[in-house]
Design a protein around this motif. Structure first.
Motif, PDB file in Angstrom:
ATOM      1  N   ALA A   1       0.870  -1.156   0.184  1.00 53.38           N
ATOM      2  CA  ALA A   1      -0.192  -0.204   0.177  1.00 53.38           C
ATOM      3  C   ALA A   1       0.789   1.663   0.209  1.00 53.38           C
ATOM      4  O   ALA A   1       0.463   2.169  -0.122  1.00 53.38           O
ATOM      5  N   SER A   2       1.814   1.138   0.372  1.00 54.29           N
ATOM      6  CA  SER A   2       2.920   2.617   0.663  1.00 54.29           C
ATOM      7  C   SER A   2       3.914   2.709  -0.432  1.00 54.29           C
ATOM      8  O   SER A   2       4.744   3.678  -0.588  1.00 54.29           O
ATOM      9  N   GLY A   3       3.735   1.510  -1.441  1.00 55.86           N
ATOM     10  CA  GLY A   3       4.414   1.677  -2.684  1.00 55.86           C
ATOM     11  C   GLY A   3       5.614   0.800  -1.996  1.00 55.86           C
ATOM     12  O   GLY A   3       7.241   1.594  -3.651  1.00 55.86           O
ATOM     13  N   GLY A   4       5.767   0.231  -1.449  1.00 53.58           N
ATOM     14  CA  GLY A   4       7.487   0.030  -1.427  1.00 53.58           C
ATOM     15  C   GLY A   4       7.434  -1.642  -1.083  1.00 53.58           C
ATOM     16  O   GLY A   4       7.488  -1.657  -2.788  1.00 53.58           O
ATOM     17  N   GLY A   5       8.754  -1.670  -0.114  1.00 55.44           N
ATOM     18  CA  GLY A   5       9.809  -3.338  -1.083  1.00 55.44           C
ATOM     19  C   GLY A   5       9.740  -4.112   0.064  1.00 55.44           C
ATOM     20  O   GLY A   5       9.439  -3.795   1.601  1.00 55.44           O
ATOM     21  N   ALA A   6      10.373  -5.016  -0.847  1.00 56.59           N
ATOM     22  CA  ALA A   6      12.112  -5.622   0.576  1.00 56.59           C
ATOM     23  C   ALA A   6      13.046  -5.351  -0.218  1.00 56.59           C
ATOM     24  O   ALA A   6      13.677  -5.089  -1.147  1.00 56.59           O
ATOM     25  N   THR A   7      14.619  -4.687   1.314  1.00 62.31           N
ATOM     26  CA  THR A   7      15.619  -5.213   0.274  1.00 62.31           C
ATOM     27  C   THR A   7      16.797  -5.646   1.913  1.00 62.31           C
ATOM     28  O   THR A   7      16.406  -6.235   2.593  1.00 62.31           O
ATOM     29  N   VAL A   8      17.602  -6.620   1.109  1.00 61.64           N
ATOM     30  CA  VAL A   8      18.571  -6.788   1.673  1.00 61.64           C
ATOM     31  C   VAL A   8      20.048  -6.746   1.052  1.00 61.64           C
ATOM     32  O   VAL A   8      20.327  -5.811   0.841  1.00 61.64           O
ATOM     33  N   SER A   9      19.827  -5.930   2.376  1.00 65.56           N
ATOM     34  CA  SER A   9      21.520  -5.123   2.770  1.00 65.56           C
ATOM     35  C   SER A   9      22.218  -6.003   3.813  1.00 65.56           C
ATOM     36  O   SER A   9      22.110  -7.461   3.947  1.00 65.56           O
ATOM     37  N   GLY A  10      23.673  -5.015   4.913  1.00 63.13           N
ATOM     38  CA  GLY A  10      24.574  -5.845   5.399  1.00 63.13           C
ATOM     39  C   GLY A  10      24.739  -5.336   6.396  1.00 63.13           C
ATOM     40  O   GLY A  10      23.841  -4.187   6.668  1.00 63.13           O
ATOM     41  N   GLY A  11      25.897  -5.001   7.047  1.00 59.85           N
ATOM     42  CA  GLY A  11      26.645  -5.771   6.322  1.00 59.85           C
ATOM     43  C   GLY A  11      26.864  -5.736   4.612  1.00 59.85           C
ATOM     44  O   GLY A  11      26.476  -4.898   3.765  1.00 59.85           O
ATOM     45  N   GLU A  12      27.237  -6.634   4.153  1.00 60.00           N
ATOM     46  CA  GLU A  12      27.604  -6.990   2.481  1.00 60.00           C
ATOM     47  C   GLU A  12      26.374  -8.423   2.196  1.00 60.00           C
ATOM     48  O   GLU A  12      26.946  -9.501   2.052  1.00 60.00           O
ATOM     49  N   PRO A  13      25.496  -8.985   1.097  1.00 58.48           N
ATOM     50  CA  PRO A  13      24.378  -9.417   0.953  1.00 58.48           C
ATOM     51  C   PRO A  13      25.294 -10.498   0.337  1.00 58.48           C
ATOM     52  O   PRO A  13      24.700 -11.561   0.004  1.00 58.48           O
ATOM     53  N   LEU A  14      26.206  -9.470  -0.770  1.00 59.84           N
ATOM     54  CA  LEU A  14      27.311 -10.360  -1.607  1.00 59.84           C
ATOM     55  C   LEU A  14      27.786 -11.521  -1.581  1.00 59.84           C
ATOM     56  O   LEU A  14      28.297 -11.969  -1.985  1.00 59.84           O
ATOM     57  N   LEU A  15      27.809 -11.709   0.698  1.00 61.01           N
ATOM     58  CA  LEU A  15      28.671 -12.130   0.449  1.00 61.01           C
ATOM     59  C   LEU A  15      28.466 -13.449   0.902  1.00 61.01           C
ATOM     60  O   LEU A  15      28.972 -14.994   1.481  1.00 61.01           O
ATOM     61  N   GLN A  16      26.964 -13.288   1.025  1.00 65.47           N
ATOM     62  CA  GLN A  16      25.479 -14.806   0.926  1.00 65.47           C
ATOM     63  C   GLN A  16      25.409 -14.909  -0.418  1.00 65.47           C
ATOM     64  O   GLN A  16      23.978 -14.907   0.093  1.00 65.47           O
ATOM     65  N   PRO A  17      25.584 -14.670  -1.626  1.00 64.04           N
ATOM     66  CA  PRO A  17      24.880 -15.105  -2.609  1.00 64.04           C
ATOM     67  C   PRO A  17      23.836 -15.273  -2.973  1.00 64.04           C
ATOM     68  O   PRO A  17      23.110 -15.531  -3.427  1.00 64.04           O
ATOM     69  N   VAL A  18      24.117 -17.546  -2.574  1.00 64.04           N
ATOM     70  CA  VAL A  18      23.247 -17.975  -2.858  1.00 64.04           C
ATOM     71  C   VAL A  18      21.805 -17.768  -1.622  1.00 64.04           C
ATOM     72  O   VAL A  18      20.787 -17.408  -1.698  1.00 64.04           O
ATOM     73  N   PHE A  19      21.981 -17.779  -0.270  1.00 62.51           N
ATOM     74  CA  PHE A  19      21.031 -16.791   0.322  1.00 62.51           C
ATOM     75  C   PHE A  19      20.429 -15.928   0.167  1.00 62.51           C
ATOM     76  O   PHE A  19      19.735 -15.594   0.061  1.00 62.51           O
ATOM     77  N   THR A  20      20.988 -14.768  -0.641  1.00 63.15           N
ATOM     78  CA  THR A  20      21.103 -13.328  -0.355  1.00 63.15           C
ATOM     79  C   THR A  20      20.003 -13.724  -2.232  1.00 63.15           C
ATOM     80  O   THR A  20      19.319 -13.147  -2.352  1.00 63.15           O
ATOM     81  N   GLY A  21      20.473 -14.654  -3.079  1.00 66.20           N
ATOM     82  CA  GLY A  21      19.508 -14.828  -3.864  1.00 66.20           C
ATOM     83  C   GLY A  21      18.209 -15.636  -3.870  1.00 66.20           C
ATOM     84  O   GLY A  21      17.052 -14.752  -4.643  1.00 66.20           O
ATOM     85  N   GLU A  22      18.147 -16.778  -2.446  1.00 68.42           N
ATOM     86  CA  GLU A  22      17.097 -16.896  -2.640  1.00 68.42           C
ATOM     87  C   GLU A  22      15.914 -16.195  -1.897  1.00 68.42           C
ATOM     88  O   GLU A  22      15.167 -16.205  -2.402  1.00 68.42           O
ATOM     89  N   LEU A  23      16.148 -15.160  -1.124  1.00 64.91           N
ATOM     90  CA  LEU A  23      15.787 -13.994  -0.782  1.00 64.91           C
ATOM     91  C   LEU A  23      15.167 -13.039  -0.939  1.00 64.91           C
ATOM     92  O   LEU A  23      13.931 -12.815  -1.447  1.00 64.91           O
ATOM     93  N   LEU A  24      15.325 -12.990  -2.305  1.00 61.69           N
ATOM     94  CA  LEU A  24      15.524 -12.176  -3.254  1.00 61.69           C
ATOM     95  C   LEU A  24      14.079 -12.286  -4.349  1.00 61.69           C
ATOM     96  O   LEU A  24      13.346 -11.929  -4.506  1.00 61.69           O
TER      97      LEU A  24
END
Length: 266
Positions: free
Chosen positions: A91-114
């Motif tokens: 409703a707010s025009g928002g979404g989901a963000t994967v942040s950190g730290g550095e999320p690409l240090l965990q690329p598989v987990f980050t990829g699944e979350l996105l």
């Protein structure tokens, strides 16, 4: 005993992109929160992952540097938590963000979350990254990413190394790759008096960002010391203790440099 023949034999993922769709998946998570206006458009569910290869002098979350300091958490748990807020977020025009730290240090987990935030929850997705580990971002991961929040901490390589402890080139290479893919990018630049505020440094970041052709916004972020207490709690010296925050006039002047290059800067 059953015998597996032909197509009955289970196959293992052979790429990070394939692995990102295998469940359950776990990662080291520092925390999650709802935020508005600082981690992408609208109200967002932000997952902060632990672990970062950079040691930025002004980092306000040094407690996220080590992966072992996070909590092992399943992607299912993160998605379940985010799912509680999808109606409000949408409703707010928002979404989901994967942040950190550095999320690409965990690329598989980050990829699944996105992937699951986008396709299961129907949310706009953002990846918040320094770009230093951009080579770990598969094309599949980036296809599930609607927006990349890219920190370009300096244009001058020596200043970048002083700020982060790492070389600049991987971030610039990742930025160029995103441009080639036509990926929407918001550039974030932290203005630190006496460190990143040299006119040539600002001009360099602005000219580079403008030349990419896919940067829809630049956030000029004034340096602050709100994370200093965390440094003290970790018994780490905060070397910018005596560095002042930039004045509103200084921030405005830097924004005008980005504006002069045809970029939308706030």
């Amino acid at each position: 005993m059953a015998v597996l023949l032909g197509s009955d034999i289970p196959t293992l993922p052979t790429t990070l992109a394939a692995a990102a769709t295998q469940r359950p998946s776990e990662g080291s998570v520092h925390s999650w929160d709802l935020s508005t206006g600082v981690d992408g458009p609208g109200t967002r569910f932000v997952t902060f992952l632990s672990g970062c290869p950079l040691t930025c002098l002004y980092c306000h979350n040094p407690d996220t540097w080590r992966m072992r300091n996070g909590k092992r958490t399943s992607a299912d748990d993160v998605i379940a938590e985010a799912g509680k807020y999808t109606r409000f977020i949408s409703a707010s025009g928002g979404g989901a963000t994967v942040s950190g730290g550095e999320p690409l240090l965990q690329p598989v987990f980050t990829g699944e979350l996105l992937h699951r935030m986008k396709h299961e929850l129907g949310l706009h997705t953002a990846l918040d990254t320094s770009g230093f580990l951009g080579v770990r971002a598969t094309d599949a991961l980036l296809r599930d990413t609607d927006l990349v929040l890219l920190d370009i901490k300096s244009w001058d390589p020596e200043t970048y190394k002083k700020v982060t402890g790492r070389p600049l080139r991987p971030t610039l290479d990742f930025a160029r790759r995103l441009a080639d893919l036509g990926q929407e990018v918001h550039v974030r630049f932290v203005l630190v008096p006496g460190l990143t505020d040299d006119p040539a440094n600002v001009e360099g970041v602005a000219a580079f960002a403008a030349g990419l052709g896919n940067v829809s916004r630049v956030d000029v972020l004034p340096f602050h010391k709100l994370g200093e207490a965390k440094w003290q709690a970790l018994a780490k010296p905060f070397t910018l203790h005596d560095t002042p925050s930039p004045t509103p006039e200084q921030v405005k002047a830097v924004r005008e440099v980005f504006l002069s290059h045809g970029l939308y800067a706030v």
